[in-house]
Scaffold this motif. Structure first.
Motif, PDB file in Angstrom:
ATOM      1  N   GLY A  24      56.408  48.658  45.489  1.00  0.00           N
ATOM      2  CA  GLY A  24      56.231  50.144  45.572  1.00  0.00           C
ATOM      3  C   GLY A  24      55.309  50.424  46.653  1.00  0.00           C
ATOM      4  O   GLY A  24      54.386  49.839  47.089  1.00  0.00           O
ATOM      5  N   PRO A  25      55.257  51.790  47.167  1.00  0.00           N
ATOM      6  CA  PRO A  25      56.064  53.108  46.345  1.00  0.00           C
ATOM      7  C   PRO A  25      57.664  52.665  46.867  1.00  0.00           C
ATOM      8  O   PRO A  25      58.092  52.144  47.809  1.00  0.00           O
ATOM      9  CB  PRO A  25      55.501  54.261  47.152  1.00  0.00           C
ATOM     10  CG  PRO A  25      55.063  53.660  48.149  1.00  0.00           C
ATOM     11  CD  PRO A  25      54.355  52.318  47.954  1.00  0.00           C
ATOM     12  N   ALA A  73      56.143  57.350  43.913  1.00  0.00           N
ATOM     13  CA  ALA A  73      55.463  56.127  43.389  1.00  0.00           C
ATOM     14  C   ALA A  73      55.914  56.072  41.714  1.00  0.00           C
ATOM     15  O   ALA A  73      55.795  55.203  41.076  1.00  0.00           O
ATOM     16  CB  ALA A  73      53.945  56.515  42.875  1.00  0.00           C
TER      17      ALA A  73
END
Length: 234
Positions: A85-86, A103
């Motif tokens: 991530g994000p 996120a």
């Protein structure tokens, strides 16, 4: 709670330093575009992604690792994925380039130039119920643009892209807040997907789709001001 950020840029924002942020795979893809405008759109999308993600992770843009492998063939022309991530989504049309970063879960961003939405796309765009509404009340270019951006954003959020026909998705009426009403074969998605109408600027329509996000999450939109720095950094 960290908001979902949408960054907007125009082709006038591109700088020579942005190309230097691209990795070797991205440079190869950039050079395959025949038109300068297409190369600039790709460069801006990659630069915004690298700068914004690097800022979020506390690393330099050059060290942001982006996997663009296609889910079908493995070639580097798929959607951008950041390991760990994000979540990110990139879209461009005409003079506009946008990048969404979250996120919280998968996101899909779509922006379209208003002049491209006309009756010629209706047969490939509208679900049966939407076609019936169009036949009864007419379908303005703005309404088609709303359906188009909503459906493309949803397909980007799931990662299906062109593998799923737009007519399999049903959306709320164009005058209403964007909402996924139905997805043929995927009854779970309407309850998991939230959508927001965005403001990319005059002459454009845009929508953001978010899967499994907290109900209270905010969505912020801002110009990618950091692109105008001499080195393409915040």
């Amino acid at each position: 709670m960290e908001p979902v950020a949408v960054w907007w840029a125009t082709l006038a924002d591109v700088r020579p330093a942005h190309e230097a942020l691209l990795d070797s795979v991205e440079r190869g893809r950039r050079e395959r575009y025949l038109r300068d405008a297409d190369r600039d759109r790709f460069t801006l999308g990659a630069a915004i992604t690298r700068i914004a993600v690097g800022t979020a992770l506390g690393i330099s843009p050059e060290h942001v690792r982006i996997d663009r492998a296609c889910d079908d063939c493995g070639k580097p022309h798929g959607r951008p994925v950041i390991d760990g991530g994000p979540h990110v989504s990139v879209s461009h049309s005409g003079d506009r380039v946008g990048v969404a970063i979250s996120a919280h879960g998968p996101v899909g961003l779509d922006v379209e130039e208003a002049g491209r939405a006309n009756e010629s796309i209706a047969g490939h765009l509208l679900a049966p119920a939407e076609k019936a509404d169009a036949a009864a009340a007419g379908m303005s270019p703005d309404a088609l643009l709303a359906y188009w951006t909503r459906k493309e954003a949803a397909l980007k959020a799931t990662g299906d892209g062109l593998r799923v026909g737009l007519t399999r998705l049903s959306m709320s009426a164009p005058a209403d807040p964007p909402r996924l009403v139905g997805w043929e074969g995927r009854p779970d998605l309407p309850g998991r997907m939230a959508m927001r109408r965005l403001e990319p600027g005059p002459g454009y329509g845009a929508c953001l789709a978010m899967i499994d996000h907290p109900a209270a999450v905010d969505v912020t939109e801002a110009p990618a001001y950091f692109l105008r720095g001499p080195a393409g950094r915040p």
